[in-house]
Write a protein that holds these residues in place. Structure first.
Motif, short mmCIF file in Angstrom:
data_model
loop_
_atom_site.label_atom_id
_atom_site.label_comp_id
_atom_site.label_asym_id
_atom_site.label_seq_id
_atom_site.Cartn_x
_atom_site.Cartn_y
_atom_site.Cartn_z
N GLN A 169 0.83 -1.20 0.00
CA GLN A 169 0.00 0.00 0.00
C GLN A 169 0.87 1.26 0.00
OE1 GLN A 169 -3.32 -0.67 -0.39
NE2 GLN A 169 -2.46 -2.74 -0.42
N PRO A 170 0.29 2.41 -0.36
CA PRO A 170 1.05 3.67 -0.32
C PRO A 170 1.64 3.93 1.06
CG PRO A 170 -1.04 3.96 -1.48
CD PRO A 170 -1.09 2.59 -0.88
N ARG A 171 2.85 4.43 1.07
CA ARG A 171 3.56 4.64 2.34
C ARG A 171 2.81 5.55 3.30
NH1 ARG A 171 8.86 3.58 3.24
NH2 ARG A 171 8.27 4.19 5.33
N GLU A 172 2.05 6.52 2.77
CA GLU A 172 1.38 7.46 3.67
C GLU A 172 0.34 6.77 4.56
OE1 GLU A 172 -0.65 8.03 -0.45
OE2 GLU A 172 1.39 7.79 0.34
N LEU A 173 -0.09 5.56 4.18
CA LEU A 173 -1.07 4.84 4.99
C LEU A 173 -0.45 4.24 6.24
CD1 LEU A 173 -3.30 2.99 2.35
CD2 LEU A 173 -3.67 5.20 3.47
N TRP A 174 0.88 4.08 6.27
CA TRP A 174 1.48 3.54 7.49
C TRP A 174 2.76 4.28 7.88
CZ3 TRP A 174 5.63 -0.38 6.89
CH2 TRP A 174 5.92 -0.68 5.57
N THR A 175 2.83 5.56 7.50
CA THR A 175 3.88 6.42 8.05
C THR A 175 3.69 6.53 9.55
OG1 THR A 175 4.05 7.70 6.00
CG2 THR A 175 4.86 8.74 8.01
N HIS A 176 2.43 6.60 9.96
CA HIS A 176 2.05 6.54 11.37
C HIS A 176 1.41 5.17 11.61
CE1 HIS A 176 3.02 10.74 11.77
NE2 HIS A 176 2.20 11.05 10.79
N PRO A 177 1.17 4.79 12.87
CA PRO A 177 0.56 3.49 13.14
C PRO A 177 -0.73 3.27 12.36
CG PRO A 177 1.36 4.45 15.17
CD PRO A 177 1.53 5.50 14.12
N SER A 178 -0.97 2.02 11.98
CA SER A 178 -2.19 1.62 11.29
C SER A 178 -2.95 0.65 12.20
CB SER A 178 -1.83 0.95 9.95
OG SER A 178 -3.00 0.46 9.31
N VAL A 179 -4.27 0.76 12.21
CA VAL A 179 -5.09 -0.07 13.10
C VAL A 179 -6.14 -0.80 12.28
CG1 VAL A 179 -6.61 -0.10 15.11
CG2 VAL A 179 -4.72 1.54 15.01
N LEU A 180 -6.29 -2.09 12.56
CA LEU A 180 -7.31 -2.92 11.89
C LEU A 180 -8.28 -3.45 12.93
CD1 LEU A 180 -6.77 -5.55 9.11
CD2 LEU A 180 -8.08 -6.17 11.13
N PHE A 181 -9.57 -3.29 12.67
CA PHE A 181 -10.63 -3.84 13.52
C PHE A 181 -11.28 -5.00 12.77
CE2 PHE A 181 -10.05 0.55 14.66
CZ PHE A 181 -10.22 0.61 16.04
N HIS A 182 -11.22 -6.19 13.33
CA HIS A 182 -11.81 -7.38 12.70
C HIS A 182 -13.02 -7.80 13.50
CE1 HIS A 182 -11.37 -11.85 11.31
NE2 HIS A 182 -12.33 -11.22 10.68
N TYR A 183 -14.21 -7.58 12.93
CA TYR A 183 -15.47 -7.93 13.58
C TYR A 183 -15.72 -9.42 13.36
CZ TYR A 183 -20.27 -7.00 15.22
OH TYR A 183 -21.44 -6.97 15.95
#
Length: 427
Positions: A169-183
């Motif tokens: 993915q583009p670097r700007e999406l994880w320059t800062h922490p990325s969080v995933l919510f799995h329902y």
């Protein structure tokens, strides 16, 4: 690109107890697609079920199995993954079946959907919520029983599939922490991915937390989101699972979208598995510059002090970033004097300690493995290192003697060393 010359088919298979998904890509193309169960619609879930037709050895799988059961044409068999892990025989119409064989049948039938791509499967990555030795044993039997023909078949957990997906993915999406919510059925599993850019290679670690979530309540999701995101910057949010559909989470979305990019879907893990196989076959520059240290990964470099060229130096044995259940090394060394081996444990991510004849030193922890009863004089030793669990290193030593000068005593030693791999948790 190695064996990927020409058009080859690479697949990611997300195997769950309730549903599974299949994503795929062709060599030479970074585009990953997911197989839909309904033409023209984004319906990716394949129910992980079989249905045996009454009185005959005919089995349906997936949506067709559910339809056959609704028409009362056969016996529905659910929870295939859990039953295979449990290992107890499954009785259907008075006949006993191996649950791993039933899962293998489902796996083979569902994987047959790849035939619509028109290409032969070359490489397959199977992803599950968690990978451990038990599930690896079951998956090995499933792959063998399904007779799947592929040049390369690997396994990784959901956390690593999330990381693999983000690498593409583009670097700007994880320059800062990325969080995933799995329902999931009655809970929300949260993954928080963060990179430490001060290290070389860059260390990426994954924090995981699960929250009970029996029903879709906006206020409850808002509390979970506030806990997971904290007050720091978040680069991207992913909402995975059909439970996030609808308009019930107004306040939660308002909070999540505040200065963050939010994505919603349900096929990230199968896509991530496919991306993970692409990365294994042809590593990209980002992959080479990062090392992933999720819960299933060894978070310390483990080596030993040896003499080479007359000087004492560090010799690498097990590398951080290796899946702990795959971390293994066998070698032979000469012990000139004394009766101990000196190991060094170097944590990469957080403060770590090793216990067993411990003595702190340098940037890591020194561990001394004492070979009680070893007679004096130079001898050759066979050493075998492997991780018994994610926190326990097993060291096995065999005395091989030293040719005509010193016969082997035939003695063996075994030591278990606790490796505490600590990670910070939010909240």
């Amino acid at each position: 690109m190695g064996f990927l010359n020409g058009v080859k088919l690479i697949a990611g298979y997300d195997l769950g107890n309730k549903v599974c998904q299949i994503s795929y890509a062709f060599s030479g193309s970074g585009d990953v697609e997911t197989i839909s169960q309904v033409a023209g619609e984004q319906k990716y879930h394949i129910p992980t079920v079989l249905c045996k037709r009454h009185g005959v050895n005919q089995w349906f799988y997936g949506r067709e199995a559910l339809r056959a059961a609704d028409r009362q044409e056969g016996i529905l068999v659910e929870n295939l993954l859990d039953m295979a892990l449990d290992g107890e025989p499954v009785v259907v119409e008075g006949e006993s079946y191996d649950p791993a064989a039933l899962l293998a049948l489902f796996f083979k039938r569902s994987l047959g959907q790849l035939s619509q791509t028109g290409e032969k499967l070359t490489a397959l990555m199977i992803t599950c919520p968690v990978i451990d030795k038990r599930i690896l044993e079951v998956l090995g039997r499933v792959v063998e029983g399904s007779l799947v023909k592929a040049d390369k078949i690997l396994f990784q957990g959901h956390a690593e599939s999330y990381y693999s997906y983000m690498l593409r993915q583009p670097r700007e999406l994880w320059t800062h922490p990325s969080v995933l919510f799995h329902y999931r059925q009655d809970s929300i599993k949260v993954y928080r991915m963060e990179a430490n850019k001060r290290t070389v290679p860059i260390v990426v670690y994954m924090e995981e937390k699960e929250y009970a979530f029996p029903e879709a309540v906006d206020e409850a999701l808002l509390e979970i989101a506030q806990d997971a995101c904290g007050k720091g910057l978040i680069g991207s949010i992913f909402l995975i699972g059909d439970g996030f559909q609808g308009d019930w989470m107004k306040e939660s979305l308002r909070f999540l979208c505040r200065g963050r990019r939010v994505f919603q879907g349900n096929n990230l893990f199968s896509k991530g598995a496919c991306c993970g196989m692409q990365e294994k076959l042809c590593p990209g520059e980002l992959g080479k510059a990062h090392v992933f240290l999720g819960n299933e990964k060894l978070k310390s470099n483990i080596g030993m002090q040896v003499f080479r060229g007359g000087e004492e130096s560090y010799y690498a044995l097990l590398d951080a970033g290796t899946s702990w259940y795959e971390a293994e090394r066998t070698l032979e060394v000469y012990l000139q004097d004394g009766n101990e081996l000196v190991l060094t444990v170097l944590p990469l991510i957080r403060s770590g300690t090793a216990k067993s004849g411990k003595a702190s030193g340098g940037d890591g922890v020194t561990v001394r493995v004492v070979l009680e009863g070893l007679s004096e004089g130079i001898t050759r030793l066979r050493l075998h290192f492997h991780m018994k669990t994610e926190h326990c290193l097993t060291v096995e030593v065999e005395d091989l003697g030293f040719g005509e000068f010193r016969a082997s005593s035939g003695r063996t030693w075994k030591d278990e060393i606790e490796i505490e791999q600590e990670t910070d948790k939010w909240g």
